[in-house]
Write an enzyme that holds these catalytic residues in place. Structure first.
Site: not given
Length: 353
Positions: A133, A285-286
């Site tokens: 995403h 994120s990630g």
């Protein structure tokens, strides 16, 4: 490389080739996920946590004054890679604490137009893994992105940090680009290999022997917000947080939306605190969910989504690397595996598939 030939030899020019074309999604692996992903409906109010060489030898033979030269090709010799998951230390995550320099040498900052956007984890000298995403709407715009490695503080990365452009990002072929969707994982090919050092090292992937029961103590790290809406202040020191693995059934109940509305799929795992107060947040994120097994740090998961940041009964949700390891291995050549019984799958490293 220096090649010496006897006067009889005509050593032909050689050219090493490396593959730089992006992997074909049809062959890179569609994941054996169709069977386990099932019908999926995303829950409401979910927050994605993002804002070969040739060896030439000449043999001289004297036969009736005729000199014969032969050229033999050998296998490429590459330097032995450093072990994955082994920091060589020198001597905000909500509710987290400052990490120390070189404590997590595989954690990278994925930057968009020069600003921190997501985190990721270094797998080899050419590949980083992160959340799919992070590239929503920009998957085909790699020039917007770069990867900063070896930076403990984003505001003061130091002369030993390395910044590398992105050649391409390869999202998992079944990811649907919806918040909270399964297969939220992407592989990032760097424009050129990075140089390994005590601040830049790869993390291991878990092999098939690894099982992480509930309450296993793991860690997350990132440069995300320290509270919802509150960015990490300068000099933006990498934050770390210890989080326990949460039983999958417990997590499924917490995020249950009614019949047919389960948010937690089989390729997800949960970690954190049911009371809230400590969690990953926007900008994390990630990044990695890291667990130590037999002295090596393994990448158990990728920070994916959650409802809010550090809210009660809303723990962090991570994309499981155990579920997606076969796909990663098909795309990335040379990733190192480790497990409860020691090294597995170690091979030549730093070469893209």
């Amino acid at each position: 490389m220096f090649v010496k030939c006897t006067p009889c030899c005509l050593c032909p020019p050689t050219e090493a080739r490396t593959g730089n074309a992006p992997p074909d999604a049809s062959t890179a692996g569609s994941l054996e996920t169709a069977s386990y992903l099932g019908t999926y409906t995303p829950p409401a109010m979910m927050v994605s946590r993002s804002p070969a060489a040739l060896r030439v030898g000449c043999l001289q033979l004297s036969v009736s004054l005729l000199l014969v030269c032969t050229v033999s090709l050998g296998a490429a010799r590459t330097p032995a890679p450093p072990a994955c998951g082994k920091p060589q230390q020198l001597n905000r995550i909500v509710g987290g604490q400052d990490s120390t320099d070189a404590e997590w040498p595989w954690v990278v900052s994925i930057q968009k137009n020069g600003t921190h956007h997501c985190a990721g984890s270094l797998l080899t000298s050419r590949w980083v893994v992160t959340a799919a995403h992070c590239f929503k709407g920009s998957l085909n715009k790699p020039s917007q992105f770069s990867v900063l490695l070896g930076a403990w503080q984003l505001g003061n990365p130091g002369p030993r940090a390395q910044k590398v452009g992105i050649a391409w990002a390869h999202a998992h072929p079944v990811y649907s680009w919806k918040e909270g969707a399964p297969a939220d994982i992407a592989l990032v090919r760097l424009e050129h290999p990075v140089q390994f050092s005590e601040r830049v090292l790869p993390i291991c992937l878990p092999d098939a022997s690894v099982h992480l029961p509930a309450d296993t103590a793991c860690w997350i790290a990132g440069w995300g917000s320290i509270h919802e809406g509150v960015p990490l202040p300068q000099p933006q020191t990498l934050q770390k947080l210890k989080v326990p693995i949460i039983d999958s059934e417990v997590c499924s109940r917490l995020y249950w939306r009614g019949a047919g509305q389960g948010a937690i799929t089989e390729d997800m795992l949960c970690a954190g605190y049911l009371e809230g107060e400590r969690d990953a947040c926007l900008g994390d994120s990630g990044g990695p969910l890291m667990c130590q097994v037999d002295g090596s740090w393994l990448l158990a998961g990728v920070i994916s989504w959650g409802e809010g940041c550090a809210e009660r009964n809303r723990p962090g949700v991570y994309t499981s690397l155990t579920a997606h390891r076969p796909w990663v291995q098909r795309v990335v050549h040379g990733v190192q595996l480790r497990g409860a019984s020691g090294a597995r799958g170690r091979g030549p490293w730093g070469l893209g598939s």
